[in-house]
Design an enzyme around this catalytic site. Structure first.
Site, PDB file in Angstrom:
ATOM      1  N   SER A 107      38.973  48.223  37.131  1.00  0.00           N
ATOM      2  CA  SER A 107      38.273  49.495  36.941  1.00  0.00           C
ATOM      3  C   SER A 107      39.106  50.565  36.258  1.00  0.00           C
ATOM      4  CB  SER A 107      37.734  50.029  38.273  1.00  0.00           C
ATOM      5  OG  SER A 107      38.765  50.547  39.085  1.00  0.00           O
ATOM      6  N   THR A 109      39.254  44.855  42.424  1.00  0.00           N
ATOM      7  CA  THR A 109      40.051  44.135  43.418  1.00  0.00           C
ATOM      8  C   THR A 109      39.180  43.322  44.358  1.00  0.00           C
ATOM      9  OG1 THR A 109      41.781  45.814  43.337  1.00  0.00           O
ATOM     10  CG2 THR A 109      41.720  44.442  45.298  1.00  0.00           C
TER      11      THR A 109
END
Length: 346
Positions: free
Chosen positions: A77, A30
């Protein structure tokens, strides 16, 4: 000295005179996310921006460190793999072995940050600071938190007092030990906590301060530094009302070498699940009891179920971190009779 690039992805350098040299390894997440407009903090593409974009957003880094930056990966991730963990650890070890590199900072997605951090905590062979950081809002968002988190992570990595503390996570002005930190919110900027032990320090403006030392083995003290090859298969199951033994039986038949169970309360297990896990131990599977609660200790029980069935208690390790430790222990060939003391020590 010229640093070796991580081919085939290019590296970038920000010159900063005689300041400390920090290796910055970007993996996506992010913190490098991009959305259609500044008001979107949920609908975005993680890892869309490259490491050069992260550097450009924080010009103040030029006053803190000489940055050697590499793009190791550009992923969300949630999709991180064990092979990427191994590649990342190898690259960090290689960079930190160079005398003019003072420390390393890794940008990462929040979803699995705690697992990556703990894996590196056990496999990095250096006393130099290694700091992971991340963001809860994409880089394009209004009041994005990534730039300040990155600046603070570099500040932690350049401070001499950070040495020897293992792998750390610097986020939201706090410094966490990789062993303790977990993500506790799906949306808050203040999403990361170390519930049982608390943070190890804090960073604000130019000041970095520490409040405690990690006591468990890590980095240069770890017996898992230098391991190579494929990590053994270890899976996580959970105990809950009405649970069946289907998952455990399927995993045993699939040939897993270890199972971590996220038990209720103090790692307690439904009777059906407990029986299935006991039979798994008899078939050579290592079973570790953790808790799904998120805080507290799973105490080793000298009678049932641990000694009676051959289970190992995870102490205060989160189930997914217990999985990381168990994978490494099995890869290192740690004998079953030492497993409990190993979980106590790490």
């Amino acid at each position: 000295m010229t640093l070796t690039s991580f081919n085939p992805i290019p590296h970038y350098t920000v010159s900063s005179g005689e300041l400390p040299r920090i290796a910055l390894l970007a993996t996506g997440g992010t913190i490098a996310g991009s959305a259609a407009d500044a008001t979107r903090t949920a609908g975005y593409q993680a890892g869309a921006l490259g490491v050069q974009d992260l550097l450009a957003a924080v010009p103040a880094l030029g006053n803190v460190a000489h940055i050697h930056a590499e793009q190791v990966a550009q992923i969300d991730s949630k999709d991180i793999s064990v092979s990427l963990w191994q590649k990342l650890a190898a690259r960090v070890n290689a960079l930190l072995a160079q005398p003019d590199v003072a420390g390393a900072v890794i940008t990462h997605g929040t979803d699995t940050l705690e697992e990556t951090a703990y894996y590196l905590h056990l496999t990095i062979n250096s006393r130099k600071p290694v700091v992971l950081t991340a963001a809860m809002r994409p880089a394009t968002a209004l009041s994005a938190d990534g730039p300040l988190n990155l600046l603070n992570a570099v500040r932690v990595a350049t401070d001499p007092i950070s040495a020897g503390r293992g792998v750390m996570v610097a986020i939201n002005n706090q410094i966490h030990c990789a062993r303790d930190v977990i993500k506790t919110s799906t949306y808050k900027v203040d999403a990361f906590h170390s519930p049982e032990i608390g943070v190890i320090g804090w960073v604000q403006d130019e000041r970095v301060a520490f409040q405690r030392e990690p006591l468990q083995y890590h980095t240069v003290e770890s017996e898992f530094v230098g391991l190579s090859g494929e990590l053994p298969a270890v899976e996580v199951v959970s105990s809950y009302a009405g649970v069946s033994r289907i998952a455990v039986d399927a995993l045993v038949e699939a040939g897993v070498q270890g199972i971590v169970v996220a038990g209720t309360g103090n790692g307690s297990l439904h009777s059906l699940l407990q029986q299935a896990l006991a039979e798994a131990v008899q078939r050579g599977v290592t079973v570790v009891r953790a808790s799904r609660v998120g805080s507290g200790h799973v105490m080793h029980n000298g009678a049932a179920p641990d000694d009676q069935y051959g289970f190992v208690s995870a102490g205060n390790l989160h189930p997914y971190k217990a999985r990381v430790l168990l994978m490494l222990a099995l890869q290192a060939g740690v004998p079953r009779e030492r497993m409990q003391s190993l979980f106590d020590e790490y």
